[in-house]
Design an enzyme around this catalytic site. Sequence first.
Site, mmCIF file in Angstrom:
data_model
loop_
_atom_site.group_PDB
_atom_site.id
_atom_site.type_symbol
_atom_site.label_atom_id
_atom_site.label_comp_id
_atom_site.label_asym_id
_atom_site.label_seq_id
_atom_site.Cartn_x
_atom_site.Cartn_y
_atom_site.Cartn_z
ATOM 1 N N GLY A 1 0.831 -1.161 0.031
ATOM 2 C CA GLY A 1 0.019 -0.088 0.167
ATOM 3 C C GLY A 1 0.842 1.306 -0.105
ATOM 4 C CB CYS A 2 0.197 4.635 -0.907
ATOM 5 S SG CYS A 2 -1.452 5.147 -0.343
ATOM 6 C CE1 TYR A 3 -1.472 8.148 4.092
ATOM 7 C CE2 TYR A 3 -3.248 6.545 3.569
ATOM 8 C CZ TYR A 3 -2.841 7.667 3.699
ATOM 9 O OH TYR A 3 -3.579 9.004 3.718
ATOM 10 N N PRO A 4 1.930 2.164 3.683
ATOM 11 C CG PRO A 4 0.756 0.179 4.075
ATOM 12 C CD PRO A 4 0.585 1.445 3.543
ATOM 13 C CB THR A 5 5.436 2.187 0.162
ATOM 14 O OG1 THR A 5 4.926 1.270 -0.403
ATOM 15 C CG2 THR A 5 6.855 2.751 -0.367
#
Lengths: 346, 346, 346, 346
Positions: free
Chosen positions: C146-150
């Site tokens: 996901g974008c946030y996890p990255t």
Amino acid sequence: MAQIRVAIVNVTGYIGVDLARLLLQHPEVDLCCVTGRSLAGKRLSEVFPHLAGSELVIQPELDTSVDFVFSAMPHKASAEVVEPLVKQGLRVIDVSADFRLKDPHQYETWYGGPHPCPQLLASAVYGLPELHRTEIAQAQLVANPGCYPTGAILALAPAMAAGMAEGDIIVDSKSGVSGAGRSLTLSTHFAECNESVAAYAVEGHRHMPEIRQECARLDSNAGEVIFQPHLVPMTRGILSTCYLRLSQDWLQGTFDPEQAVVQAYRDFYADAPFVRVVDLPPATKHVWGSNYCHVFPRLDFRTARLLVISCIDNLVKGGAGEAVQNMNLMCGFPETCGLGALPVYP
Amino acid sequence: MAQIRVAIVNVTGYIGVDLARLLLQHPEVDLCCVTGRSLAGKRLSEVFPHLAGSELVIQPELDTSVDFVFSAMPHKASAEVVEPLVKQGLRVIDVSADFRLKDPHQYETWYGGPHPCPQLLASAVYGLPELHRTEIAQAQLVANPGCYPTGAILALAPAMAAGMAEGDIIVDSKSGVSGAGRSLTLSTHFAECNESVAAYAVEGHRHMPEIRQECARLDSNAGEVIFQPHLVPMTRGILSTCYLRLSQDWLQGTFDPEQAVVQAYRDFYADAPFVRVVDLPPATKHVWGSNYCHVFPRLDFRTARLLVISCIDNLVKGGAGEAVQNMNLMCGFPETCGLGALPVYP
Amino acid sequence: MAQIRVAIVNVTGYIGVDLARLLLQHPEVDLCCVTGRSLAGKRLSEVFPHLAGSELVIQPELDTSVDFVFSAMPHKASAEVVEPLVKQGLRVIDVSADFRLKDPHQYETWYGGPHPCPQLLASAVYGLPELHRTEIAQAQLVANPGCYPTGAILALAPAMAAGMAEGDIIVDSKSGVSGAGRSLTLSTHFAECNESVAAYAVEGHRHMPEIRQECARLDSNAGEVIFQPHLVPMTRGILSTCYLRLSQDWLQGTFDPEQAVVQAYRDFYADAPFVRVVDLPPATKHVWGSNYCHVFPRLDFRTARLLVISCIDNLVKGGAGEAVQNMNLMCGFPETCGLGALPVYP
Amino acid sequence: MAQIRVAIVNVTGYIGVDLARLLLQHPEVDLCCVTGRSLAGKRLSEVFPHLAGSELVIQPELDTSVDFVFSAMPHKASAEVVEPLVKQGLRVIDVSADFRLKDPHQYETWYGGPHPCPQLLASAVYGLPELHRTEIAQAQLVANPGCYPTGAILALAPAMAAGMAEGDIIVDSKSGVSGAGRSLTLSTHFAECNESVAAYAVEGHRHMPEIRQECARLDSNAGEVIFQPHLVPMTRGILSTCYLRLSQDWLQGTFDPEQAVVQAYRDFYADAPFVRVVDLPPATKHVWGSNYCHVFPRLDFRTARLLVISCIDNLVKGGAGEAVQNMNLMCGFPETCGLGALPVYP
């Protein structure tokens, strides 16, 4: 084949640093010198963190052992930088306004004070590749067009060349704020220009005579140019809305005017890799971060008018990208070399 | 004196909810009914947290025991709501387009289908207070102008009234995105319209005939109106840039045209509390959140043109505020009552 | 060597279309099939004018004769698309959330309903190249993060791996609006989210367990993750501000903690071409339009805290670019192939 | 009753000019003097076109015959302006930081150099009306709080007063750019901060000790404050996200913690006309242009944490509006006098 060694004079403005971005990625170029007075001695990547991978240090003075120079100095100062370089035999692209206007009186009227280097005006080529590709390829000194003129002239040129228009040419342009440069001013202070649209330069803008010069070259009967720029709250992009009155002569000599307009535009740009004649109204976002220009012509029978809308990224096609396109032509590289990046959407 | 009891039909669009904001603060008004189909039953403050202090609940149907109704329904549906209310004797302001165009054929051309209620067209008054103050005061039904026409007509009216112009009238408008309403569309999706400018309605916009109607009332020789709207990435505001050709007759009969233009504009708006003729190019931020309109006329001798730039907040002077101004006139309140809020800057 | 033939399932969302942009420019890829249900039959360039040069037509169904597939379907639907492709022997990158969480119970908790394809969870690799480069290279199915996890995991990983932290891990993230996708919602309507900042998903966000999973893999004593996302009025970019309490064990065993933190971060990312440990607080603009991630760790002795700030472009390093980076690893191309574009500034 | 005669020292910054806007509309106030060094002699309406109706001229020096003075000078310079005025017997609100911190050592640490006027610290009152209403009413000199502290303390105060929290207090704030003032800087240049989010003051921000001082007054066991501000691309607004660990003592002594938290917040602000405890996550747009503060507390059992989010308009409740609220209290006007404007949405 070895890369050409290239320098940027005054890398610290927005056109200068976007030139650095493009040239660092250009396969035929070794960007080996960037200058900037107030920030000399600093690493380019310290001042501009998006260029984090570069080892370049901003120099106080130009290394004249390079093959090719871009001058991104302000006007007047730029001519003073450019003249000795040309004398030395270097090929130069001047991003400033100094060599755009062929008539030094026009320069004096719009830029204040006599032209700093009139002897180079005759040989300097106006660097709009879509109009002057051949001369650019042979030029030693190219005057990179202004951001507004790039968008406006690309919108108007096919109509001018075909004699479609008569009377005044109205160009209403809307620019992102980066066009006003990196120097601090109240009108580019975030809280002042955000959530606001304003017209400026209502007494006349220096880019008007540039638009007029190129229109008159294409159509000796071209009318006056009324050019009104506006600042809109976005970073990049210029949209120009152009209002032309259709020539009665042209209308009467044309079987299907609607079809004829589109065909004339498509033919005019058949060999232009960066201009796209589009079917739907363009938005500046369609060309964001790229060297493309979208042009949308529309004929209005009710008012016998031709409306043409164009969009560019003011720092790429309206600045650094167009300069690289000119360098490609001057050096015999493919016109699109290093400029293939697609627009970034959304 | 008792407050008047007021209702808003369809409070859930941007004009509707801005009406609610203004009326909740109006000293002579008791906002006692707001309707909205899909959100009926919810508290107004739940749907619109900025109105947190209000106890109003959104109703499915209008309470017709009120004294005064604002209809913020879409066109066609609005006429259907308005007609029985007028018959009942209520005073009504219709924020939709249904009663703006005097000529039902024009309505049919621009809005598709026959006019839903042509019998009310004769008595309905076009609610631009600066032009029709007296009739508005006596009207039972007022058609609140469109947002673009408000700004454009206020920019053009003094020139039209004085016969300054000849030939086509070009109006190039730049609007914030709230003008497109609260309904979800791709073109108002943040990532699509942010950092982008685009023209739209290039085939013609419904507000054009409205601008033309009022110009022609003021100057029977008024030319065609070419109106091109654009969407710019901000929430509120419309800036209209108007290009007029100066009439040769007017020029020859005028001793000092530059002075005459400014004087004509100042005189025309001498009694208009919300219009300010300004000396410097206006920005939409100068009127943000207020009912003011700034108008800036400038004469250009080089091209014998008159440039007029106007700015409004599209939801206040171009919508809810103008509607309240009309209500004030209709009810005999001071014209500025409840509308004195200064623009919020920056 | 022949290019690999690649398809994108569901090209019409923002990750899908940014994949198209990157793959159209990738030297080793022939993008030969793009699908999209509602827009099938339209030319890609008609729906997305920035891709004006492409001749691709959006297909209703996937051409399974390709070599490599990106699925940009929503979760659940994506697993259903992916499963038969994996069975068929194709290499697949799933951009959805379906194969990110190793524990199907976690999936059930956060995504509602049982996992649609648990049998592939064991072999699917979590596609954060900086943590799992070797397994990605050998994987048949990669779950793109996901974008946030990255952004969050890249900020946290070196601290976790070194055992620097104890107690809760607070991640406060600020995302541009494109992260919410191309589907129309009120919260992404321009006039609603422009000039506003808001927290959302205050009851818990699906990306939290993803961050927690990777932290726990690196440090079995990792604390709880408190993750709070916010929407800010810009198109692209995520800045994550991470608050960690320094472990007393680590502090006592470390001679110069300030130096040790920076060194640990630099060492951890020594071979990561897209992660830069920076000396100055980063801004999302520093990575705009690129696959880079800037990470800034700072130790605060007053509070015995470690602050780490990271920036990414949510659609590139947080989506399409990371997916291409994974494809490069899976196919044996250089990790940076087709991803060299520098950030576009300003 | 006669209006009080009021002056603003240094009207030309954003707090100063927003004070002018509010005071020009205040029914009990005659704003009769505004000063500003560099712009002295200009009409207020020329520098600030949104105040077009005002006849005020910016003065070089203060007219000390007024009844009440707002000093919007920078810190240190402000104390020097304020001291003689207090000696003269005038009532004064200092918008700068000079009299906010009770401990002059803290001032010295955070503002550099010794306190310019320590003898007034004891009598000066910290002007957060929701905490110090009674003392403000009796004060001669009120120190208007900083913008960040206003939002953060209003979010934290009920929890502190109830002893809900233990350990560190983390405040992650997101501010619009107007908070950085009207002075030109690169970080507030449109093209630099638009489309970007960045943390700043990572080495510590001057508003931290202010937040800490008020937390410690309410709870002598209050932990350290970790305060990290961010700049987001909007003009007005601050959203503060506060992370607290719930005290085990408090949890064990509370029957229904979720209910207890909300009740404690509602009770604490029962008499505060401008603070609203809300049920849904707030957005800065909900309070735009108004003096309201929305506070949203939420308990997270998984992590035994209390999350509190607050929103204010940084120039109104976080500056000029709060100053007017303090003036109202000091002068015996209703607390909401002149401050009733509802937020402007969208």
